[in-house]
Design a protein around this motif. Structure first.
Motif, PDB file in Angstrom:
ATOM      1  N   UNK A 292     -76.351  61.346  43.002  1.00  0.00           N
ATOM      2  CA  UNK A 292     -74.995  61.072  43.906  1.00  0.00           C
ATOM      3  C   UNK A 292     -75.157  60.066  44.715  1.00  0.00           C
ATOM      4  N   UNK A 293     -74.236  59.819  45.066  1.00  0.00           N
ATOM      5  CA  UNK A 293     -73.816  58.688  46.232  1.00  0.00           C
ATOM      6  C   UNK A 293     -74.049  59.109  47.853  1.00  0.00           C
ATOM      7  N   UNK A 294     -74.753  58.437  48.241  1.00  0.00           N
ATOM      8  CA  UNK A 294     -74.915  59.124  49.957  1.00  0.00           C
ATOM      9  C   UNK A 294     -74.134  58.254  50.724  1.00  0.00           C
ATOM     10  N   UNK A 295     -73.911  57.005  50.494  1.00  0.00           N
ATOM     11  CA  UNK A 295     -73.422  56.190  51.546  1.00  0.00           C
ATOM     12  C   UNK A 295     -73.043  54.772  50.589  1.00  0.00           C
TER      13      UNK A 295
ATOM     14  N   UNK B   2     -68.948  49.871  42.544  1.00  0.00           N
ATOM     15  CA  UNK B   2     -69.476  50.715  41.767  1.00  0.00           C
ATOM     16  C   UNK B   2     -68.533  50.455  40.600  1.00  0.00           C
ATOM     17  N   UNK B   3     -68.867  49.706  39.358  1.00  0.00           N
ATOM     18  CA  UNK B   3     -68.265  49.473  38.292  1.00  0.00           C
ATOM     19  C   UNK B   3     -67.681  50.965  37.654  1.00  0.00           C
ATOM     20  N   UNK B   4     -68.698  51.735  37.315  1.00  0.00           N
ATOM     21  CA  UNK B   4     -68.392  53.234  36.735  1.00  0.00           C
ATOM     22  C   UNK B   4     -69.432  54.044  37.162  1.00  0.00           C
ATOM     23  N   UNK B   5     -69.055  55.326  37.334  1.00  0.00           N
ATOM     24  CA  UNK B   5     -69.908  56.261  37.600  1.00  0.00           C
ATOM     25  C   UNK B   5     -69.578  57.449  36.850  1.00  0.00           C
ATOM     26  N   UNK B   6     -71.055  58.042  36.248  1.00  0.00           N
ATOM     27  CA  UNK B   6     -70.930  59.637  35.568  1.00  0.00           C
ATOM     28  C   UNK B   6     -71.952  60.293  36.625  1.00  0.00           C
ATOM     29  N   UNK B   7     -72.096  61.464  36.224  1.00  0.00           N
ATOM     30  CA  UNK B   7     -72.873  62.461  36.735  1.00  0.00           C
ATOM     31  C   UNK B   7     -74.286  61.921  36.937  1.00  0.00           C
TER      32      UNK B   7
END
Lengths: 397, 92
Positions: free
Chosen positions: B44-47, B71-76
């Motif tokens: 996960x992203x914190x900051x 962030x171009x793309x994010x998955x779990x």
């Protein structure tokens, strides 16, 4: 930002996210399967990202939990485009009608081409094609498949060995390969072959019919050589007699040859006339005036400009006038006799065809009188002696 | 007990020459020059800022420093970062 066509069809929005715990929103969205992409910060408290329309509605509960606020900045994709189209109804209708028109017009046959026919007329082929349902302004979906059409057309055109039907867009191309027919033979009535003159047969060759005479048989004019009736008794039939019979024939010639003969001789003097050739017209350049010769012959030579087999319509014509003198030549009796015999033989060949052979000659009588040589010559000639005689059927016998 | 299982895992990883990230749940980073970064196994992203991005890992944190980060793309489990990356920093 490259987007796939699927995203374009589904429709996507660019949203700005403000306030709340934004990182947590990203994490929760990722774990909930909501796809956010191209997330970037525009200011410390504002984020911009892309999201598909369906995911946008699923984002709402997450926003409440994280305390973020979203604002739609831009809309892209098919759903929004359709909404805009709905507002412009006539434009949409026009677009639709244009597409329909294009489809309908392209499914019509606009041209029927015929190729490869030589003896068959184009009209016949087109008529046959029309009967099979190939004609201009026909719907292509009402026509049968090309291979079925080829087969049916070939059945309708007996003069064609093969017919090929091809559809290229709105053009139907009918290709025809014609039968090669044997030449029709003329019809004959039953006949005999009879002798054309009194002769001695030297060769007989019957193609059809019954040969009656043999080699060395003496025949009279009108005698049957090859009979057209064959078979015996009840089996008698009449046929067209065909064949070749050669025989020796005797001919008597009276020949007279004058001892003085006139001969044309070129004197060597000549004069040139030049013409310029432009198209079909000529323009004389030199050699004006009448020829100074009492007797002359003209020889014309034409030269035209040409380049790589292409003739220009420009050139020159040279006309040469050659003076002639007529000389008298005195022949001896020997020479005159040879000339006479040669002329007689040439006459025999001209009358009886090229296959005629002069086998023997005999000068019966010869005298020289009044500056002429008189001769009586007997020629023995081998030639074809057949002539046809139709067989007349006797009815009511 | 946990210590034993961890030691056992390490042993099998060394014996079978298995990649460490598969066995120990470590992050795998793929970087293309200084412009693209692909991280697997994050937590996960914190900051997130334009010049700094902190990601949670199974153990510790990962800090990406650069400029124009996005962030171009994010998955779990994966994240795809674009921008000018100057520094990657692991925090225990």
């Amino acid at each position: 930002m490259n987007t796939s066509w699927l995203q374009t069809v589904k429709g996507m929005v660019t949203v700005t996210i403000r306030g709340g715990r934004q990182e947590m929103l990203i994490n929760e969205a990722a774990s909930a399967g909501i796809r956010l992409w191209a997330i970037r910060r525009t200011s410390p408290e504002q984020m911009v990202c892309e999201i598909s329309v369906s995911d946008f509605f699923r984002l709402r509960p997450l926003l409440k939990r994280t305390g973020c606020r979203v604002h739609v900045a831009a809309r892209r994709g098919l759903p929004f485009w359709l909404v805009r189209l709905e507002r412009r109804k006539f434009f949409a209708a026009g677009l639709f009608l244009f597409m329909c028109g294009l489809y309908v017009l392209s499914s019509l046959v606009w041209r029927v081409e015929v190729a490869g026919n030589d003896k068959l007329t184009e009209d016949d082929i087109l008529a046959a094609a029309r009967a099979e349902g190939i004609y201009e302004h026909q719907w292509t979906w009402r026509m049968e498949e090309a291979d079925v059409l080829s087969k049916n057309l070939a059945r309708r055109l007996p003069g064609a060995a093969w017919v090929g039907v091809q559809r290229q867009g709105t053009t139907i191309r009918i290709e025809v390969v014609e039968n090669t027919m044997p030449e029709e033979q003329p019809l004959y009535t039953p006949r005999h072959l009879v002798a054309a003159a009194d002769a001695v047969v030297t060769a007989i060759e019957a193609e059809n019919g019954r040969p009656v005479v043999k080699r060395n048989t003496k025949v009279k004019r009108g005698d049957i050589l090859i009979s057209g009736t064959i078979g015996e008794g009840e089996h008698t039939r009449t046929v067209v007699a065909k064949g070749e019979v050669r025989g020796l024939v005797w001919k008597e010639y009276d020949i007279e040859v004058p001892l003085t003969q006139e001969v044309k001789v070129y004197t060597g003097a000549s004069r040139l006339k030049r013409h310029l050739l432009i198209g079909e017209r000529t323009l004389q350049i030199s050699g004006y005036g009448a020829a100074p010769y009492a007797q002359y012959e003209t020889v014309e030579s034409r030269s035209q400009m040409a380049w790589r087999g292409f003739r220009l319509r420009l050139g020159t014509v040279e006309e040469r006038q050659l003076e002639i003198r007529t000389d008298r030549r005195q022949l001896t009796a020997e020479e005159a006799r040879a000339v006479g015999l040669l002329q007689a033989k040439a006459d025999i060949l001209a009358q009886n065809g090229n296959e005629t052979k002069v086998v023997g000659q005999n000068i019966l009588h010869e005298k020289t009188e009044n500056g002429k040589v008189y001769m009586k010559v007997f020629f023995e000639v081998e030639q074809s002696i057949v002539t046809e005689m139709p067989i007349v059927q006797m009815q009511g016998e | 007990m946990r210590l034993i299982s961890r030691k056992l895992r390490k042993l099998t990883a060394e014996l079978l020459e298995l990649p460490q990230d598969v066995v120990f749940d470590l992050p795998r980073l793929t970087m293309i020059g200084d412009r693209q970064l692909y991280i697997e196994n994050h937590r996960g992203v914190l900051h997130f800022e334009t010049d700094r991005l902190r990601l949670a890992l199974s153990k510790g944190e990962l800090e990406v420093i650069g400029s124009d980060l996005a962030i171009r793309a994010i998955w779990t489990e994966e994240v795809f970062i674009e921008g000018v990356i100057s520094k990657i920093h692991m925090v225990e």
